[in-house]
Scaffold this motif. Structure first.
Motif, PDB file in Angstrom:
ATOM      1  N   LEU A  49      -1.361  -0.502  -9.072  1.00 38.78           N
ATOM      2  CA  LEU A  49      -0.951   0.701  -8.348  1.00 38.78           C
ATOM      3  C   LEU A  49      -1.456   0.690  -6.908  1.00 38.78           C
ATOM      4  CD1 LEU A  49       0.201   3.579  -8.123  1.00 38.78           C
ATOM      5  CD2 LEU A  49      -1.926   4.415  -9.139  1.00 38.78           C
ATOM      6  N   ILE A  50      -2.634   0.159  -6.694  1.00 39.79           N
ATOM      7  CA  ILE A  50      -3.228   0.164  -5.353  1.00 39.79           C
ATOM      8  C   ILE A  50      -2.348  -0.596  -4.373  1.00 39.79           C
ATOM      9  CG2 ILE A  50      -5.189  -0.627  -3.974  1.00 39.79           C
ATOM     10  CD1 ILE A  50      -6.996   0.028  -6.326  1.00 39.79           C
ATOM     11  N   THR A  51      -1.949  -1.793  -4.745  1.00 38.79           N
ATOM     12  CA  THR A  51      -1.087  -2.607  -3.873  1.00 38.79           C
ATOM     13  C   THR A  51       0.268  -1.945  -3.685  1.00 38.79           C
ATOM     14  OG1 THR A  51      -2.171  -4.649  -4.587  1.00 38.79           O
ATOM     15  CG2 THR A  51      -0.002  -4.856  -3.584  1.00 38.79           C
ATOM     16  N   LEU A  52       0.842  -1.430  -4.770  1.00 41.04           N
ATOM     17  CA  LEU A  52       2.153  -0.795  -4.710  1.00 41.04           C
ATOM     18  C   LEU A  52       2.139   0.403  -3.772  1.00 41.04           C
ATOM     19  CD1 LEU A  52       5.051  -0.639  -5.833  1.00 41.04           C
ATOM     20  CD2 LEU A  52       4.171   0.793  -7.680  1.00 41.04           C
ATOM     21  N   ALA A  53       1.134   1.265  -3.891  1.00 34.66           N
ATOM     22  CA  ALA A  53       1.054   2.466  -3.058  1.00 34.66           C
ATOM     23  C   ALA A  53       0.849   2.104  -1.585  1.00 34.66           C
ATOM     24  CB  ALA A  53      -0.072   3.365  -3.550  1.00 34.66           C
ATOM     25  N   LYS A  54       0.040   1.090  -1.335  1.00 33.50           N
ATOM     26  CA  LYS A  54      -0.184   0.659   0.050  1.00 33.50           C
ATOM     27  C   LYS A  54       1.097   0.114   0.666  1.00 33.50           C
ATOM     28  CE  LYS A  54      -5.148  -0.381  -0.193  1.00 33.50           C
ATOM     29  NZ  LYS A  54      -6.172  -1.460  -0.134  1.00 33.50           N
ATOM     30  N   GLU A  55       1.880  -0.606  -0.128  1.00 36.74           N
ATOM     31  CA  GLU A  55       3.156  -1.139   0.355  1.00 36.74           C
ATOM     32  C   GLU A  55       4.119  -0.024   0.732  1.00 36.74           C
ATOM     33  OE1 GLU A  55       4.462  -3.568  -2.856  1.00 36.74           O
ATOM     34  OE2 GLU A  55       3.290  -5.321  -2.238  1.00 36.74           O
ATOM     35  N   LYS A  56       3.979   1.128   0.063  1.00 30.97           N
ATOM     36  CA  LYS A  56       4.845   2.273   0.350  1.00 30.97           C
ATOM     37  C   LYS A  56       4.297   3.142   1.490  1.00 30.97           C
ATOM     38  CE  LYS A  56       7.902   1.307  -2.765  1.00 30.97           C
ATOM     39  NZ  LYS A  56       9.293   0.936  -2.374  1.00 30.97           N
ATOM     40  N   GLY A  57       3.134   2.768   2.027  1.00 23.18           N
ATOM     41  CA  GLY A  57       2.607   3.472   3.187  1.00 23.18           C
ATOM     42  C   GLY A  57       1.494   4.459   2.937  1.00 23.18           C
ATOM     43  N   LEU A  58       1.017   4.545   1.696  1.00 26.04           N
ATOM     44  CA  LEU A  58      -0.055   5.484   1.389  1.00 26.04           C
ATOM     45  C   LEU A  58      -1.424   4.850   1.628  1.00 26.04           C
ATOM     46  CD1 LEU A  58       1.063   7.238  -1.929  1.00 26.04           C
ATOM     47  CD2 LEU A  58       1.032   8.215   0.364  1.00 26.04           C
ATOM     48  N   ARG A  59      -2.374   5.656   2.042  1.00 29.85           N
ATOM     49  CA  ARG A  59      -3.763   5.223   2.044  1.00 29.85           C
ATOM     50  C   ARG A  59      -4.276   5.399   0.614  1.00 29.85           C
ATOM     51  NH1 ARG A  59      -9.069   8.386   4.350  1.00 29.85           N
ATOM     52  NH2 ARG A  59     -10.589   6.838   3.662  1.00 29.85           N
ATOM     53  N   VAL A  60      -4.976   4.413   0.098  1.00 26.81           N
ATOM     54  CA  VAL A  60      -5.430   4.443  -1.287  1.00 26.81           C
ATOM     55  C   VAL A  60      -6.937   4.243  -1.361  1.00 26.81           C
ATOM     56  CG1 VAL A  60      -5.122   3.485  -3.600  1.00 26.81           C
ATOM     57  CG2 VAL A  60      -3.224   3.424  -1.971  1.00 26.81           C
ATOM     58  N   ILE A  61      -7.581   5.031  -2.210  1.00 23.78           N
ATOM     59  CA  ILE A  61      -9.009   4.895  -2.477  1.00 23.78           C
ATOM     60  C   ILE A  61      -9.181   4.389  -3.910  1.00 23.78           C
ATOM     61  CG2 ILE A  61     -11.150   6.177  -2.871  1.00 23.78           C
ATOM     62  CD1 ILE A  61     -10.600   5.720   0.052  1.00 23.78           C
ATOM     63  N   ALA A  62      -9.885   3.271  -4.058  1.00 24.33           N
ATOM     64  CA  ALA A  62     -10.147   2.716  -5.380  1.00 24.33           C
ATOM     65  C   ALA A  62     -11.328   3.453  -6.013  1.00 24.33           C
ATOM     66  CB  ALA A  62     -10.450   1.225  -5.273  1.00 24.33           C
ATOM     67  N   GLU A  63     -11.195   3.758  -7.302  1.00 21.73           N
ATOM     68  CA  GLU A  63     -12.181   4.598  -7.983  1.00 21.73           C
ATOM     69  C   GLU A  63     -12.798   3.901  -9.193  1.00 21.73           C
ATOM     70  OE1 GLU A  63     -12.131   9.156  -9.606  1.00 21.73           O
ATOM     71  OE2 GLU A  63     -10.467   7.865 -10.216  1.00 21.73           O
ATOM     72  N   ALA A  64     -14.106   4.104  -9.344  1.00 21.91           N
ATOM     73  CA  ALA A  64     -14.826   3.648 -10.533  1.00 21.91           C
ATOM     74  C   ALA A  64     -15.315   4.869 -11.287  1.00 21.91           C
ATOM     75  CB  ALA A  64     -16.011   2.770 -10.138  1.00 21.91           C
ATOM     76  N   PHE A  65     -15.574   4.702 -12.602  1.00 20.75           N
ATOM     77  CA  PHE A  65     -16.018   5.810 -13.435  1.00 20.75           C
ATOM     78  C   PHE A  65     -17.448   5.596 -13.900  1.00 20.75           C
ATOM     79  CE2 PHE A  65     -11.479   6.120 -13.491  1.00 20.75           C
ATOM     80  CZ  PHE A  65     -11.236   7.491 -13.520  1.00 20.75           C
ATOM     81  N   ALA A  66     -18.298   6.562 -13.587  1.00 21.45           N
ATOM     82  CA  ALA A  66     -19.707   6.450 -13.950  1.00 21.45           C
ATOM     83  C   ALA A  66     -19.917   6.564 -15.449  1.00 21.45           C
ATOM     84  CB  ALA A  66     -20.516   7.526 -13.229  1.00 21.45           C
ATOM     85  N   ASP A  67     -19.162   7.455 -16.084  1.00 20.90           N
ATOM     86  CA  ASP A  67     -19.412   7.784 -17.485  1.00 20.90           C
ATOM     87  C   ASP A  67     -18.395   7.190 -18.451  1.00 20.90           C
ATOM     88  OD1 ASP A  67     -17.369   9.319 -16.504  1.00 20.90           O
ATOM     89  OD2 ASP A  67     -18.212  11.249 -17.083  1.00 20.90           O
ATOM     90  N   ARG A  68     -17.703   6.131 -18.030  1.00 19.81           N
ATOM     91  CA  ARG A  68     -16.733   5.464 -18.901  1.00 19.81           C
ATOM     92  C   ARG A  68     -17.048   3.982 -19.031  1.00 19.81           C
ATOM     93  NH1 ARG A  68     -11.768   7.655 -19.733  1.00 19.81           N
ATOM     94  NH2 ARG A  68     -11.624   5.965 -21.274  1.00 19.81           N
ATOM     95  N   ALA A  69     -16.779   3.433 -20.206  1.00 18.16           N
ATOM     96  CA  ALA A  69     -16.965   2.006 -20.446  1.00 18.16           C
ATOM     97  C   ALA A  69     -15.724   1.243 -19.997  1.00 18.16           C
ATOM     98  CB  ALA A  69     -17.235   1.752 -21.921  1.00 18.16           C
ATOM     99  N   TYR A  70     -15.927   0.010 -19.569  1.00 16.03           N
ATOM    100  CA  TYR A  70     -14.848  -0.845 -19.090  1.00 16.03           C
ATOM    101  C   TYR A  70     -14.651  -2.047 -20.002  1.00 16.03           C
ATOM    102  CZ  TYR A  70     -14.560   1.452 -14.509  1.00 16.03           C
ATOM    103  OH  TYR A  70     -14.375   2.357 -13.492  1.00 16.03           O
ATOM    104  N   HIS A  71     -13.403  -2.522 -20.050  1.00 19.40           N
ATOM    105  CA  HIS A  71     -13.125  -3.811 -20.670  1.00 19.40           C
ATOM    106  C   HIS A  71     -13.338  -4.895 -19.607  1.00 19.40           C
ATOM    107  CE1 HIS A  71     -11.693  -2.574 -24.567  1.00 19.40           C
ATOM    108  NE2 HIS A  71     -10.828  -1.726 -24.043  1.00 19.40           N
ATOM    109  N   ALA A  72     -13.386  -6.144 -20.039  1.00 18.78           N
ATOM    110  CA  ALA A  72     -13.628  -7.252 -19.117  1.00 18.78           C
ATOM    111  C   ALA A  72     -12.506  -7.429 -18.091  1.00 18.78           C
ATOM    112  CB  ALA A  72     -13.824  -8.550 -19.906  1.00 18.78           C
ATOM    113  N   ASP A  73     -11.302  -6.889 -18.397  1.00 20.45           N
ATOM    114  CA  ASP A  73     -10.188  -7.000 -17.451  1.00 20.45           C
ATOM    115  C   ASP A  73     -10.170  -5.868 -16.430  1.00 20.45           C
ATOM    116  OD1 ASP A  73      -9.385  -4.848 -18.973  1.00 20.45           O
ATOM    117  OD2 ASP A  73      -7.458  -5.700 -19.575  1.00 20.45           O
ATOM    118  N   GLY A  74     -11.179  -4.978 -16.485  1.00 21.34           N
ATOM    119  CA  GLY A  74     -11.266  -3.884 -15.535  1.00 21.34           C
ATOM    120  C   GLY A  74     -10.609  -2.598 -15.991  1.00 21.34           C
TER     121      GLY A  74
END
Length: 263
Positions: free
Chosen positions: A151-176
């Motif tokens: 989504l980040i790349t797609l939104a930037k291609e359409k002209g939006l400024r994008v902020i990438a977000e991480a979650f403090a209280d959520r677990a992640y899989h190895a693929d992010g």
């Protein structure tokens, strides 16, 4: 090592006499507030109160848009037609803009909620529908998206400024990707553990996944969910450990357009 990062939380989710979270306490800690727009949570009166509190604490505000899913708190997947989804998102942003204007604030970003957030991270059709809605309302609005998602790349291609977000209280899989809330260990509750993970994020650029593998996460904002019973303690613990290690907590977007003009 990251020197400046935003700390955000999902707020304004109370509905009438039903209270969700402690918005006033969380707003004393975070730099940005994702305000519910009525589709997954939030009644007009409650949203207005949260906006007033956000202004008092100089916290930036964004529209926390969702699928139309009050019963499921916006956490149920929906296969909505593109034009309908676009209209839904425009409607929600507009509603929050009106309430925000009434208290002297401006909506400066959009963060999708729950199932919508996770779906558009990888579903191009629905992602484009949400992007179209944001562009139609105001191309200057910032989109908050899952770190590492297409989504980040797609939104930037359409002209939006994008902020990438991480979650403090959520677990992640190895693929992010985030571990489903249906699985054990998906939501983290230990303040010290959560704080140490976020320190690792800013110092090393990632966290340990649920599979035990270090997973790179490039993020400009950290979310602590406001509906968690431990939200205040978690947010405070994250903020304290970051500040103690030289990281400044600041919003990625201006507090309001009015304030920017005055500067």
């Amino acid at each position: 090592m990251i020197k400046v990062i935003d700390l955000n939380s999902d707020l304004g989710e109370s509905f009438g006499q039903w209270t969700m979270g402690n918005d006033d306490a969380v707003l004393e800690i975070v730099s940005s507030a994702n305000i519910a727009c009525g589709f997954h949570a939030g009644s007009p009166d409650g949203i207005l109160k949260t906006l007033k509190a956000a202004k008092q604490h100089n916290v930036a505000i964004g529209a926390h848009v969702s699928y139309p899913d009050l019963v499921g708190f916006g956490r149920r997947n929906m296969d909505i037609a593109s034009d309908e989804l676009t209209a839904d998102v425009i409607y929600q942003i507009g509603a929050l803009q009106g309430l925000a204007k009434a208290v002297g604030l401006s909506v400066t970003y959009v963060k999708p909620h729950g199932a919508l957030y996770n779906t558009i991270a990888h579903d191009k059709r629905q992602a484009l529908a949400v992007i179209e809605a944001i562009l139609a309302v105001d191309p200057q609005l910032v989109l908050v998206a899952l770190a590492g998602s297409p989504l980040i790349t797609l939104a930037k291609e359409k002209g939006l400024r994008v902020i990438a977000e991480a979650f403090a209280d959520r677990a992640y899989h190895a693929d992010g990707s985030l571990v489903s809330r249906k699985k054990e260990g998906a939501v983290l509750h230990d303040p010290k553990h959560v704080a140490q993970r976020m320190l690792q994020l800013v110092q090393e650029g990632g966290v340990e996944s649920i599979e035990g593998i270090f997973t790179a996460i490039e993020a400009d904002s950290i979310c602590v969910h406001g509906d968690s019973p431990d939200a205040v303690t978690l947010a405070q613990s994250v903020k304290e450990i970051l500040i103690n290690h030289g990281v400044s907590i600041k919003p990625f977007a201006p507090l309001s357009l009015k304030n920017e003009v005055q500067k």
